[in-house]
Design a protein around this motif. Structure first.
Motif, PDB file in Angstrom:
ATOM      1  N   LEU A 138     -51.020 -14.132  83.846  1.00  0.00           N
ATOM      2  CA  LEU A 138     -49.638 -14.486  84.153  1.00  0.00           C
ATOM      3  C   LEU A 138     -48.928 -15.131  82.966  1.00  0.00           C
ATOM      4  N   VAL A 139     -49.676 -15.429  81.906  1.00  0.00           N
ATOM      5  CA  VAL A 139     -49.062 -16.041  80.720  1.00  0.00           C
ATOM      6  C   VAL A 139     -47.933 -15.178  80.163  1.00  0.00           C
ATOM      7  N   PRO A 140     -48.108 -13.850  79.981  1.00  0.00           N
ATOM      8  CA  PRO A 140     -46.973 -13.037  79.491  1.00  0.00           C
ATOM      9  C   PRO A 140     -45.771 -13.066  80.425  1.00  0.00           C
ATOM     10  N   PHE A 141     -46.008 -13.157  81.729  1.00  0.00           N
ATOM     11  CA  PHE A 141     -44.898 -13.207  82.689  1.00  0.00           C
ATOM     12  C   PHE A 141     -44.067 -14.469  82.484  1.00  0.00           C
ATOM     13  N   TYR A 142     -44.740 -15.620  82.330  1.00  0.00           N
ATOM     14  CA  TYR A 142     -44.019 -16.880  82.119  1.00  0.00           C
ATOM     15  C   TYR A 142     -43.488 -16.978  80.691  1.00  0.00           C
ATOM     16  N   PHE A 143     -43.996 -16.138  79.799  1.00  0.00           N
ATOM     17  CA  PHE A 143     -43.512 -16.159  78.425  1.00  0.00           C
ATOM     18  C   PHE A 143     -42.157 -15.475  78.296  1.00  0.00           C
ATOM     19  N   MET A 185     -50.541 -25.106  82.389  1.00  0.00           N
ATOM     20  CA  MET A 185     -51.061 -25.066  83.762  1.00  0.00           C
ATOM     21  C   MET A 185     -51.894 -23.809  83.990  1.00  0.00           C
ATOM     22  N   LEU A 186     -51.450 -22.679  83.455  1.00  0.00           N
ATOM     23  CA  LEU A 186     -52.160 -21.424  83.656  1.00  0.00           C
ATOM     24  C   LEU A 186     -53.450 -21.348  82.849  1.00  0.00           C
ATOM     25  N   ALA A 187     -53.366 -21.631  81.558  1.00  0.00           N
ATOM     26  CA  ALA A 187     -54.487 -21.406  80.650  1.00  0.00           C
ATOM     27  C   ALA A 187     -55.451 -22.580  80.574  1.00  0.00           C
ATOM     28  N   TYR A 188     -54.972 -23.795  80.819  1.00  0.00           N
ATOM     29  CA  TYR A 188     -55.829 -24.984  80.757  1.00  0.00           C
ATOM     30  C   TYR A 188     -56.155 -25.514  82.155  1.00  0.00           C
ATOM     31  N   GLY A 189     -55.129 -25.711  82.973  1.00  0.00           N
ATOM     32  CA  GLY A 189     -55.356 -26.266  84.301  1.00  0.00           C
ATOM     33  C   GLY A 189     -55.849 -25.265  85.317  1.00  0.00           C
ATOM     34  N   HIS A 190     -55.761 -23.959  84.999  1.00  0.00           N
ATOM     35  CA  HIS A 190     -56.175 -22.899  85.917  1.00  0.00           C
ATOM     36  C   HIS A 190     -55.497 -23.063  87.273  1.00  0.00           C
ATOM     37  N   MET A 191     -54.210 -23.321  87.224  1.00  0.00           N
ATOM     38  CA  MET A 191     -53.421 -23.448  88.445  1.00  0.00           C
ATOM     39  C   MET A 191     -52.089 -22.736  88.262  1.00  0.00           C
ATOM     40  N   LEU A 192     -51.555 -22.255  89.363  1.00  0.00           N
ATOM     41  CA  LEU A 192     -50.283 -21.550  89.326  1.00  0.00           C
ATOM     42  C   LEU A 192     -49.140 -22.558  89.253  1.00  0.00           C
ATOM     43  N   PRO A 193     -48.211 -22.404  88.300  1.00  0.00           N
ATOM     44  CA  PRO A 193     -47.055 -23.314  88.254  1.00  0.00           C
ATOM     45  C   PRO A 193     -46.309 -23.301  89.582  1.00  0.00           C
ATOM     46  N   GLY A 194     -45.866 -24.489  89.985  1.00  0.00           N
ATOM     47  CA  GLY A 194     -45.176 -24.609  91.252  1.00  0.00           C
ATOM     48  C   GLY A 194     -43.749 -24.091  91.187  1.00  0.00           C
ATOM     49  N   ILE A 195     -43.080 -24.161  92.323  1.00  0.00           N
ATOM     50  CA  ILE A 195     -41.695 -23.710  92.395  1.00  0.00           C
ATOM     51  C   ILE A 195     -40.820 -24.538  91.468  1.00  0.00           C
ATOM     52  N   THR A 196     -41.099 -25.850  91.380  1.00  0.00           N
ATOM     53  CA  THR A 196     -40.291 -26.728  90.538  1.00  0.00           C
ATOM     54  C   THR A 196     -40.372 -26.324  89.077  1.00  0.00           C
ATOM     55  N   GLU A 197     -41.599 -26.134  88.558  1.00  0.00           N
ATOM     56  CA  GLU A 197     -41.769 -25.751  87.156  1.00  0.00           C
ATOM     57  C   GLU A 197     -41.127 -24.385  86.869  1.00  0.00           C
ATOM     58  N   THR A 198     -41.311 -23.448  87.791  1.00  0.00           N
ATOM     59  CA  THR A 198     -40.750 -22.113  87.596  1.00  0.00           C
ATOM     60  C   THR A 198     -39.226 -22.140  87.640  1.00  0.00           C
ATOM     61  N   PRO A 220     -36.653 -29.866  76.966  1.00  0.00           N
ATOM     62  CA  PRO A 220     -36.761 -28.411  77.158  1.00  0.00           C
ATOM     63  C   PRO A 220     -38.093 -27.838  76.688  1.00  0.00           C
ATOM     64  N   PHE A 221     -38.706 -28.441  75.680  1.00  0.00           N
ATOM     65  CA  PHE A 221     -39.979 -27.923  75.194  1.00  0.00           C
ATOM     66  C   PHE A 221     -41.115 -28.232  76.160  1.00  0.00           C
ATOM     67  N   PHE A 222     -41.020 -29.348  76.868  1.00  0.00           N
ATOM     68  CA  PHE A 222     -41.991 -29.633  77.913  1.00  0.00           C
ATOM     69  C   PHE A 222     -41.839 -28.639  79.062  1.00  0.00           C
ATOM     70  N   ILE A 223     -40.601 -28.321  79.417  1.00  0.00           N
ATOM     71  CA  ILE A 223     -40.346 -27.359  80.489  1.00  0.00           C
ATOM     72  C   ILE A 223     -40.929 -25.997  80.125  1.00  0.00           C
ATOM     73  N   MET A 224     -40.872 -25.636  78.848  1.00  0.00           N
ATOM     74  CA  MET A 224     -41.390 -24.338  78.427  1.00  0.00           C
ATOM     75  C   MET A 224     -42.905 -24.327  78.306  1.00  0.00           C
ATOM     76  N   ILE A 225     -43.485 -25.382  77.754  1.00  0.00           N
ATOM     77  CA  ILE A 225     -44.920 -25.372  77.475  1.00  0.00           C
ATOM     78  C   ILE A 225     -45.765 -25.695  78.701  1.00  0.00           C
ATOM     79  N   ARG A 226     -45.182 -26.395  79.675  1.00  0.00           N
ATOM     80  CA  ARG A 226     -45.928 -26.835  80.848  1.00  0.00           C
ATOM     81  C   ARG A 226     -46.524 -25.682  81.650  1.00  0.00           C
ATOM     82  N   PRO A 227     -45.777 -24.612  81.985  1.00  0.00           N
ATOM     83  CA  PRO A 227     -46.398 -23.525  82.754  1.00  0.00           C
ATOM     84  C   PRO A 227     -47.564 -22.856  82.033  1.00  0.00           C
ATOM     85  N   ILE A 228     -47.474 -22.716  80.707  1.00  0.00           N
ATOM     86  CA  ILE A 228     -48.567 -22.100  79.945  1.00  0.00           C
ATOM     87  C   ILE A 228     -49.799 -23.000  80.007  1.00  0.00           C
TER      88      ILE A 228
END
Length: 265
Positions: free
Chosen positions: A148-153, A223-236, A213-221
């Protein structure tokens, strides 16, 4: 929107525009590594070196240890490298192609977009290679969420592309924008959870991160690659809203600055 605005914005929806941007990006990569012995492998050395340095030093000075800190910086550094290279490099995208723009009929915005696409390619090469290496030595484990990293990218690419266009068109008027961008990215590196986790900050500082804004962008990546969790509705939702704001601001600056920028080249 009036007809002029629709026509100007329509340039970015033209498939030939993106074909030109991809072609320029490919040529840029070819020129960059033409006489290099290792070629594209050099794109791995900087993030890999920084990962090794921070993975060694930071755990010794952090008050609260981070679980699998090496994987955390493996995920974070290539993303930040894409941010930094694209934003700083955009200040020269039009200035370095001034003579080409004077002789050729091509949308000037294609050059900063091409630079962003080139940096995006470099990001995916370095991120994928280092992450696979991390899985091979047991630092990371495979999780289907990594796909899902390319999708959030995609929204990240839209945001950085809009910022790059804005900076590229400001640069002919304000030549110091490159230095300002470099200093700003150095400061924002430490104001963004790249080498530390946001949970380490005081609650007040954590609340302010939602305006970074950089935290908003880097956070989903992360969560996916390190936390192994799907970003929530808020992050998305924050990421999508930020992409919309970036497009509006970038396009507005583009419309204002494109009129007479050629006289300042």
């Amino acid at each position: 929107m009036n007809q002029g605005m629709i026509r100007q914005f329509g340039i970015f929806l033209n498939p030939y525009y993106w074909q030109t941007a991809v072609l320029i990006a490919k040529n840029g990569l070819a020129r960059m590594y033409r006489n290099s012995f290792l070629g594209i492998l050099w794109t791995l050395f900087q993030p890999l070196t920084m990962v090794l340095v921070y993975a060694t030093v930071m755990p010794m000075i952090m008050r609260s240890p981070t679980s699998n800190y090496t994987l955390y910086v493996i995920v974070s550094f290539p993303v930040w490298g894409f941010f930094s290279a694209s934003i700083i490099g955009s200040s020269q995208s039009i200035l370095c192609n001034g003579e080409t723009l004077k002789r050729c009929i091509v949308s000037s915005s294609v050059f900063p977009i091409a630079d962003v696409l080139r940096n995006a390619y470099t990001f995916f090469v370095s991120f994928t290679t280092i992450y696979i290496a991390a899985m091979c030595i047991g630092i990371a484990h495979f999780d289907i969420l990594i796909f899902l990293v390319p999708f959030y990218f995609i929204p990240i690419l839209i945001i950085i592309g809009s910022i790059a266009i804005a900076i590229a068109f400001i640069a002919p008027y304000i030549r110091d924008i490159g230095e300002l961008a470099s200093i700003s990215m150095t400061m924002l590196f430490w104001f963004t959870p790249v080498v530390y986790q946001v949970q380490m900050l005081p609650p007040v500082a954590q609340s302010f991160m939602h305006f970074n804004p950089f935290f908003i962008m880097i956070r989903p990546i992360q969560m996916l690659a390190y936390g192994h969790m799907l970003p929530g509705i808020t992050e998305t939702l924050h990421l999508i809203v930020l992409a919309g704001i970036a497009v509006i601001l970038g396009f507005s600056i583009y419309r204002i600055c494109r009129r007479n920028y050629v006289y300042y080249l």
